[in-house]
Write a protein that holds these residues in place. Structure first.
Motif, PDB file in Angstrom:
ATOM      1  N   PHE A 280       0.850  -1.220   0.170  1.00 19.90           N
ATOM      2  CA  PHE A 280      -0.197  -0.175   0.065  1.00 19.90           C
ATOM      3  C   PHE A 280       0.748   1.235   0.001  1.00 19.90           C
ATOM      4  O   PHE A 280       0.517   2.145  -0.632  1.00 19.90           O
ATOM      5  CB  PHE A 280      -0.967  -0.134   1.386  1.00 19.90           C
ATOM      6  CG  PHE A 280      -1.912  -0.686   1.081  1.00 19.90           C
ATOM      7  CD1 PHE A 280      -3.305  -0.294   0.194  1.00 19.90           C
ATOM      8  CD2 PHE A 280      -2.509  -1.978   1.768  1.00 19.90           C
ATOM      9  CE1 PHE A 280      -4.455  -0.912  -0.197  1.00 19.90           C
ATOM     10  CE2 PHE A 280      -3.268  -2.560   1.577  1.00 19.90           C
ATOM     11  CZ  PHE A 280      -4.609  -2.116   0.684  1.00 19.90           C
ATOM     12  N   LEU A 281       1.785   1.261   0.817  1.00 26.98           N
ATOM     13  CA  LEU A 281       2.845   2.294   0.843  1.00 26.98           C
ATOM     14  C   LEU A 281       3.642   2.667  -0.387  1.00 26.98           C
ATOM     15  O   LEU A 281       3.761   3.604  -0.534  1.00 26.98           O
ATOM     16  CB  LEU A 281       3.819   2.221   2.171  1.00 26.98           C
ATOM     17  CG  LEU A 281       3.179   2.517   3.465  1.00 26.98           C
ATOM     18  CD1 LEU A 281       4.354   2.085   4.507  1.00 26.98           C
ATOM     19  CD2 LEU A 281       2.732   3.852   3.653  1.00 26.98           C
ATOM     20  N   LEU A 282       3.954   1.532  -0.913  1.00 28.50           N
ATOM     21  CA  LEU A 282       4.688   1.718  -2.261  1.00 28.50           C
ATOM     22  C   LEU A 282       3.957   2.447  -3.138  1.00 28.50           C
ATOM     23  O   LEU A 282       4.175   3.287  -4.039  1.00 28.50           O
ATOM     24  CB  LEU A 282       5.230   0.270  -2.713  1.00 28.50           C
ATOM     25  CG  LEU A 282       6.097   0.251  -3.914  1.00 28.50           C
ATOM     26  CD1 LEU A 282       7.290   1.244  -3.758  1.00 28.50           C
ATOM     27  CD2 LEU A 282       6.406  -1.334  -4.328  1.00 28.50           C
ATOM     28  N   VAL A 283       2.483   1.900  -3.451  1.00 29.36           N
ATOM     29  CA  VAL A 283       1.649   2.436  -4.284  1.00 29.36           C
ATOM     30  C   VAL A 283       1.451   3.828  -4.249  1.00 29.36           C
ATOM     31  O   VAL A 283       1.531   4.779  -4.907  1.00 29.36           O
ATOM     32  CB  VAL A 283       0.473   1.515  -4.573  1.00 29.36           C
ATOM     33  CG1 VAL A 283      -0.557   2.280  -5.268  1.00 29.36           C
ATOM     34  CG2 VAL A 283       0.787   0.131  -5.153  1.00 29.36           C
ATOM     35  N   TYR A 284       0.905   4.122  -2.866  1.00 22.94           N
ATOM     36  CA  TYR A 284       0.552   5.586  -2.348  1.00 22.94           C
ATOM     37  C   TYR A 284       1.985   6.479  -2.620  1.00 22.94           C
ATOM     38  O   TYR A 284       1.654   7.419  -3.413  1.00 22.94           O
ATOM     39  CB  TYR A 284       0.588   5.711  -0.939  1.00 22.94           C
ATOM     40  CG  TYR A 284       0.243   6.880  -0.485  1.00 22.94           C
ATOM     41  CD1 TYR A 284      -0.947   7.613  -0.625  1.00 22.94           C
ATOM     42  CD2 TYR A 284       1.211   7.477   0.425  1.00 22.94           C
ATOM     43  CE1 TYR A 284      -1.430   9.017  -0.215  1.00 22.94           C
ATOM     44  CE2 TYR A 284       0.992   8.973   0.995  1.00 22.94           C
ATOM     45  CZ  TYR A 284      -0.406   9.351   0.436  1.00 22.94           C
ATOM     46  OH  TYR A 284      -0.394  10.787   1.064  1.00 22.94           O
ATOM     47  N   HIS A 285       3.381   6.094  -2.148  1.00 19.92           N
ATOM     48  CA  HIS A 285       4.258   6.994  -2.637  1.00 19.92           C
ATOM     49  C   HIS A 285       4.667   7.238  -4.020  1.00 19.92           C
ATOM     50  O   HIS A 285       5.096   8.125  -4.187  1.00 19.92           O
ATOM     51  CB  HIS A 285       5.597   6.306  -1.721  1.00 19.92           C
ATOM     52  CG  HIS A 285       6.616   7.198  -1.546  1.00 19.92           C
ATOM     53  ND1 HIS A 285       7.581   7.513  -2.706  1.00 19.92           N
ATOM     54  CD2 HIS A 285       7.015   8.142  -0.625  1.00 19.92           C
ATOM     55  CE1 HIS A 285       8.343   8.394  -2.412  1.00 19.92           C
ATOM     56  NE2 HIS A 285       8.168   8.789  -1.103  1.00 19.92           N
ATOM     57  N   SER A 286       4.552   6.125  -4.400  1.00 19.23           N
ATOM     58  CA  SER A 286       4.819   6.237  -6.175  1.00 19.23           C
ATOM     59  C   SER A 286       3.684   7.222  -6.840  1.00 19.23           C
ATOM     60  O   SER A 286       4.223   7.836  -7.797  1.00 19.23           O
ATOM     61  CB  SER A 286       4.647   4.941  -6.972  1.00 19.23           C
ATOM     62  OG  SER A 286       5.662   4.035  -6.500  1.00 19.23           O
ATOM     63  N   VAL A 287       2.459   6.800  -6.386  1.00 19.27           N
ATOM     64  CA  VAL A 287       1.396   7.916  -7.233  1.00 19.27           C
ATOM     65  C   VAL A 287       1.515   9.507  -6.684  1.00 19.27           C
ATOM     66  O   VAL A 287       1.462  10.409  -7.460  1.00 19.27           O
ATOM     67  CB  VAL A 287      -0.106   7.419  -6.723  1.00 19.27           C
ATOM     68  CG1 VAL A 287      -1.055   8.296  -7.225  1.00 19.27           C
ATOM     69  CG2 VAL A 287      -0.180   5.944  -7.485  1.00 19.27           C
ATOM     70  N   MET A 288       1.958   9.681  -5.127  1.00 15.67           N
ATOM     71  CA  MET A 288       1.916  10.903  -4.793  1.00 15.67           C
ATOM     72  C   MET A 288       3.283  11.711  -5.203  1.00 15.67           C
ATOM     73  O   MET A 288       3.251  13.032  -5.261  1.00 15.67           O
ATOM     74  CB  MET A 288       1.644  10.858  -3.245  1.00 15.67           C
ATOM     75  CG  MET A 288       0.255  10.295  -2.969  1.00 15.67           C
ATOM     76  SD  MET A 288      -1.190  11.604  -3.455  1.00 15.67           S
ATOM     77  CE  MET A 288      -0.655  12.858  -2.637  1.00 15.67           C
TER      78      MET A 288
ATOM     79  N   GLN B 153       6.197  10.086  -7.028  1.00 12.89           N
ATOM     80  CA  GLN B 153       6.866   9.638  -8.116  1.00 12.89           C
ATOM     81  C   GLN B 153       8.570   9.382  -7.810  1.00 12.89           C
ATOM     82  O   GLN B 153       9.179   9.613  -8.665  1.00 12.89           O
ATOM     83  CB  GLN B 153       6.776  10.594  -9.250  1.00 12.89           C
ATOM     84  CG  GLN B 153       5.542  10.630 -10.244  1.00 12.89           C
ATOM     85  CD  GLN B 153       4.435  11.409  -9.217  1.00 12.89           C
ATOM     86  OE1 GLN B 153       4.861  12.621  -9.013  1.00 12.89           O
ATOM     87  NE2 GLN B 153       3.360  10.913  -9.333  1.00 12.89           N
ATOM     88  N   GLN B 154       8.717   9.323  -6.567  1.00 12.09           N
ATOM     89  CA  GLN B 154      10.099   8.811  -6.204  1.00 12.09           C
ATOM     90  C   GLN B 154      10.035   7.379  -5.954  1.00 12.09           C
ATOM     91  O   GLN B 154       9.901   6.849  -4.695  1.00 12.09           O
ATOM     92  CB  GLN B 154      10.524   9.678  -4.837  1.00 12.09           C
ATOM     93  CG  GLN B 154      10.478  11.211  -5.183  1.00 12.09           C
ATOM     94  CD  GLN B 154      11.031  12.039  -4.179  1.00 12.09           C
ATOM     95  OE1 GLN B 154      10.774  11.338  -2.906  1.00 12.09           O
ATOM     96  NE2 GLN B 154      11.546  13.184  -4.138  1.00 12.09           N
ATOM     97  N   TYR B 155      10.292   6.504  -6.988  1.00 13.28           N
ATOM     98  CA  TYR B 155      10.003   5.087  -6.887  1.00 13.28           C
ATOM     99  C   TYR B 155      11.164   4.495  -5.980  1.00 13.28           C
ATOM    100  O   TYR B 155      10.734   3.734  -5.033  1.00 13.28           O
ATOM    101  CB  TYR B 155      10.163   4.383  -8.201  1.00 13.28           C
ATOM    102  CG  TYR B 155       9.074   4.948  -9.119  1.00 13.28           C
ATOM    103  CD1 TYR B 155       7.652   4.881  -8.996  1.00 13.28           C
ATOM    104  CD2 TYR B 155       9.450   5.783 -10.232  1.00 13.28           C
ATOM    105  CE1 TYR B 155       6.730   5.593  -9.625  1.00 13.28           C
ATOM    106  CE2 TYR B 155       8.490   6.613 -11.125  1.00 13.28           C
ATOM    107  CZ  TYR B 155       7.167   6.431 -10.889  1.00 13.28           C
ATOM    108  OH  TYR B 155       6.049   6.984 -11.496  1.00 13.28           O
TER     109      TYR B 155
END
Length: 449
Positions: A372-380, A382-384
């Protein structure tokens, strides 16, 4: 229908007391259950409550004493003479009487004991007072029914009738030898269906659970729960039958232990009540608050040491509160289950199987949260890579928190320290420091700062 206190009842009671209408007062209160009676006494003035104790028969008021809050009972006892207190205690079972006497001052205690009319009752109470409160000896009743293995059934029934006169409930019939050593128990069915000439030694059941006078009360509770017992006999160092513990005594033990564990889990170091003084409440609650403050200061130094990282990877700091909360929750959940297992006997010591199960559950939970965190951080943001570092860090911190939450209660239990202390501030604050350290260590390893 459950009893409800009404304003009209209180006013009527106060009016009868003021006019000293003792006869009507007895009519109003005599048929009332002692638990409801105690509830009423909590609502009226202490002098009025004391007046009621002086007017009503001790057979009625003795049971009420046991239902009162500690402070109210203490205040009422201060206003009663030694003789009046003794009259109340003469109506109570030995363990209840001993509990009340134990609350008195040394001088008042001696006066009350000397005023007890039943000499045997007084001797039994004094005998109970020598045992610590948290042992089988400290919570047992001296009242019981016992028969000699050398008697026949007819003699047994005659003696049981005599003994049962002073006992409110007969849970078991115990069999002893000539030295009063516990031999077993007697089935009421066997007693009713066997010839009156049959020897008790031929029909009693030798298989019987018992505890010694120095067995801890929580261990007694565990044994009675395990074997579904309504009562259990207590023997001394020589195996002689000296008392019995009933299920209502154990319910009190379980309640007290649960209250203590709940307070420990909340970071309260002493046993306190809502009506305790401000000083007592503060003294019980402040220590863990101060310890927590010191640990959180250490955590702030860890954050300060990574200030340069925040300039380059600013989102790392955003997820620190989430990290601390998640690690704390995982740790408390793990420790709560272990403490529960230690309390009910399903977990007695370290178990590799259980530890593996806990780590597996934590791994699954950590993986789901990290996704969940990975998806959230990537969307918000864009620092993959930063999102990946945060996700991996969360998994590692969760595994650490689960390990700490599982092993610390076991360690405390092994060292005779109440493991309930590990289910509160200890786990959450410790996870804060180590969790933040692990968080930045993993992030540094992945991001290379």
């Amino acid at each position: 229908m459950e009893f409800k206190i009404s304003k009209e009842l209180i006013q009527q009671l106060e009016q009868l007391i003021q006019t000293k209408n003792d006869q009507q007062l007895e009519v109003l209160l005599n048929d009332m259950h002692h638990a409801d009676f105690a509830e009423i006494l909590e609502e009226i003035d202490i002098d009025e409550a004391t007046y009621i104790f002086k007017v009503l028969d001790s057979e009625k008021t003795a049971e009420i004493l046991l239902e009162l809050e500690d402070d109210l009972r203490e205040n009422i006892l201060k206003r009663l003479s030694a003789k009046e207190i003794a009259e109340e205690l003469d109506e109570l079972d030995t363990n209840d009487a001993a509990d009340i006497i134990g609350e008195l001052s040394k001088e008042k205690k001696a006066e009350v004991i000397s005023e007890l009319q039943d000499v045997e009752h007084a001797k039994d109470i004094v005998d109970l007072l020598r045992y610590p409160e948290d042992t089988a000896g400290g919570i047992m009743h001296k009242e019981l029914v016992k028969v000699n293995e050398n008697w026949n059934v007819l003699t047994c029934v005659k003696e049981m009738r005599i003994q049962a006169e002073n006992i409110s409930r007969v849970h078991s019939i115990y069999v002893v030898d000539d030295e009063d050593r516990l031999k077993g128990r007697l089935s009421l069915k066997d007693l009713l269906t066997t010839s009156t000439r049959t020897a008790i030694s031929d029909v009693y059941i030798s298989k019987l659970n018992s505890v010694t006078v120095d067995t801890e009360d929580v261990e007694v509770a565990r044994i009675m729960q395990k074997y579904d017992l309504e009562a259990i006999p207590v023997v001394d160092e020589l195996g002689r039958l000296v008392g019995r513990i009933t299920i209502d005594d154990i319910i009190d033990v379980i309640k007290d232990e649960a209250d203590k564990d709940y307070q420990l889990a909340a970071g309260i170091t002493n046993d306190i009540e809502t009506n305790d003084s401000v000083y007592e409440l503060t003294k019980a609650r402040l220590p863990w608050l101060l310890i927590g403050m010191v640990i959180e200061i250490i955590a702030s130094f860890v954050l300060k040491g990574n200030e340069a990282v925040f300039e380059k990877y600013s989102t790392l700091i955003i997820f620190v509160p989430l990290l601390s909360a998640t690690a704390g929750n995982i740790g408390v959940q793990a420790s709560a289950i272990v403490v529960q297992g230690l309390a009910n006997g399903t977990l007695k010591t370290y178990s590799r199987d259980y530890f593996s199960k806990e780590l597996t559950v934590s791994m699954i939970s950590g993986f789901i949260i990290s996704m969940f965190l990975l998806v959230y951080h990537s969307v918000m943001y864009q620092q993959y890579m930063v999102g990946f570092a945060i996700s991996i860090s969360i998994v590692v911190v969760i595994l650490f928190a689960a390990t700490l939450g599982t092993l610390v209660p076991l360690f405390l239990h092994k060292n005779k320290i109440d493991p309930a202390i590990a289910t509160g501030p200890f786990i959450t604050t410790t996870n804060d420091v180590f969790g933040i350290m692990i968080y930045f260590a993993v992030a540094k390893l992945i991001l290379g700062f």
